[in-house]
Design a protein around this motif. Structure first.
Motif, mmCIF file in Angstrom:
data_model
loop_
_atom_site.group_PDB
_atom_site.id
_atom_site.type_symbol
_atom_site.label_atom_id
_atom_site.label_comp_id
_atom_site.label_asym_id
_atom_site.label_seq_id
_atom_site.Cartn_x
_atom_site.Cartn_y
_atom_site.Cartn_z
ATOM 1 N N ASP A 85 -6.798 -4.139 -3.170
ATOM 2 C CA ASP A 85 -8.060 -4.106 -3.914
ATOM 3 C C ASP A 85 -7.874 -4.630 -5.334
ATOM 4 O O ASP A 85 -8.705 -5.394 -5.850
ATOM 5 N N ARG A 184 -14.636 -6.188 -2.467
ATOM 6 C CA ARG A 184 -14.004 -4.894 -2.235
ATOM 7 C C ARG A 184 -14.284 -4.394 -0.811
ATOM 8 O O ARG A 184 -13.384 -3.879 -0.136
ATOM 9 N N ARG A 188 -11.421 -3.774 2.241
ATOM 10 C CA ARG A 188 -11.256 -2.511 2.951
ATOM 11 C C ARG A 188 -11.510 -2.666 4.442
ATOM 12 O O ARG A 188 -10.826 -2.051 5.262
#
Length: 301
Positions: A85, A184, A188
């Protein structure tokens, strides 16, 4: 009066007789069903193979001949989700482009506000005149004019344009925040898929081990007459399905690793170590930055 009595044989319940021939017929029908299903799966696999070959030809430019199994790029991936991230927020090209767009919009606001300020311009001219009838007589004139312009009233056009570019600047800044959130979320999602496929590989290997032990046991029971040939074939099919599941999971592992690398923003020829000519925009800029005229491109076209 005469009475009718049922014989003992006719009063017994009737059951369908099931003999070895019926059992063999049932096994044969089951085998035909499985063979038809297997043939349909083979036909689908061949169609998928032709589609993959066409996509390979489209992307690579040549027909696939001797292909080797692809390997995942785990060595190039971040060690944790937090590191992935962080790297994505620092290096992803989409975020960099959005931030540059916000900077451009901010400078456009300054340019628009400059229309409200006074402007000064300086104009110089030099001229000469010669008389042909009187040789040696020449006149030279030179002038310098300074002009100061102060905007007093523009009908609201300048103020409206400033408000417009400010709204665009706020929109660009909001777009940068949206791009950050999107990157982001992609990181993920890709990391979760990679973690899941690693678990699938471990489960598929355990399934193969269990299927091999089951097949060995079914074969031993078949030798002593406790299992049929169909049971052996079913056990072999279970082992084959487990091996196919492992191959599919290994393929998904390769795709997932590249997806994580792309989500972070490091999927490039330089990162992968590909021996290919890499485009450098600075070189093209240096080739054309001093051209004041001409239509020829930098490569000579």
């Amino acid at each position: 009066a005469p009475t009718s009595s049922a014989s003992p044989a006719s009063s017994r319940p009737r059951h369908a007789a099931t003999g070895p021939r019926d059992m063999l017929s049932e096994s044969t029908n089951h085998w035909y069903i499985k063979r038809g299903l297997d043939r349909s799966q083979v036909s689908l696999a061949r169609a998928n193979l032709q589609t993959s070959q066409g996509e390979y030809r489209q992307v690579v430019g040549i027909e696939p001949t001797r292909l080797a199994p692809a390997q995942p790029v785990d060595r190039l991936l971040p060690k944790s989700l937090q590191e992935a991230d962080y790297l994505a927020q620092q290096e992803h090209p989409a975020i960099a482009a959005a931030l540059h767009g916000a900077d451009v919009a901010r400078h456009e606001v300054a340019v628009a506000e400059g229309e409200l300020y006074p402007t000064i311009s300086l104009l110089g001219s030099v001229g000469g005149r010669a008389d042909t009838e009187a040789p040696g007589e020449r006149q030279t004139e030179a002038s310098i004019v300074a002009k100061l312009s102060v905007p007093i009233y523009s009908g609201g056009a300048t103020s409206a344009r400033i408000r417009q570019v400010k709204e665009l600047a706020a929109q660009r800044l909001l777009n940068a925040s949206l791009v950050r959130d999107e990157v982001r979320a992609n990181v993920r999602g890709a990391w979760s898929a990679l973690t899941a496929v690693r678990t699938q590989i471990a489960a598929a290997r355990e399934q193969i081990s269990a299927a091999e032990r089951a097949l060995s046991g079914v074969r031993e029971e078949s030798r002593v007459g406790q299992r049929t040939t169909l049971d052996v074939l079913n056990a072999q099919q279970e082992l084959l399905n487990a091996r196919i599941a492992l191959v599919v999971a290994q393929r998904d592992h390769v795709v997932a690793s590249y997806s994580v690398l792309a989500a972070v923003g490091r999927l490039s020829a330089r990162t992968l170590g590909i021996r290919a000519d890499q485009y450098n925009p600075d070189i093209h800029y240096d080739q054309v930055k001093s051209k004041w005229s001409g239509t020829r491109a930098a490569d000579g076209r």
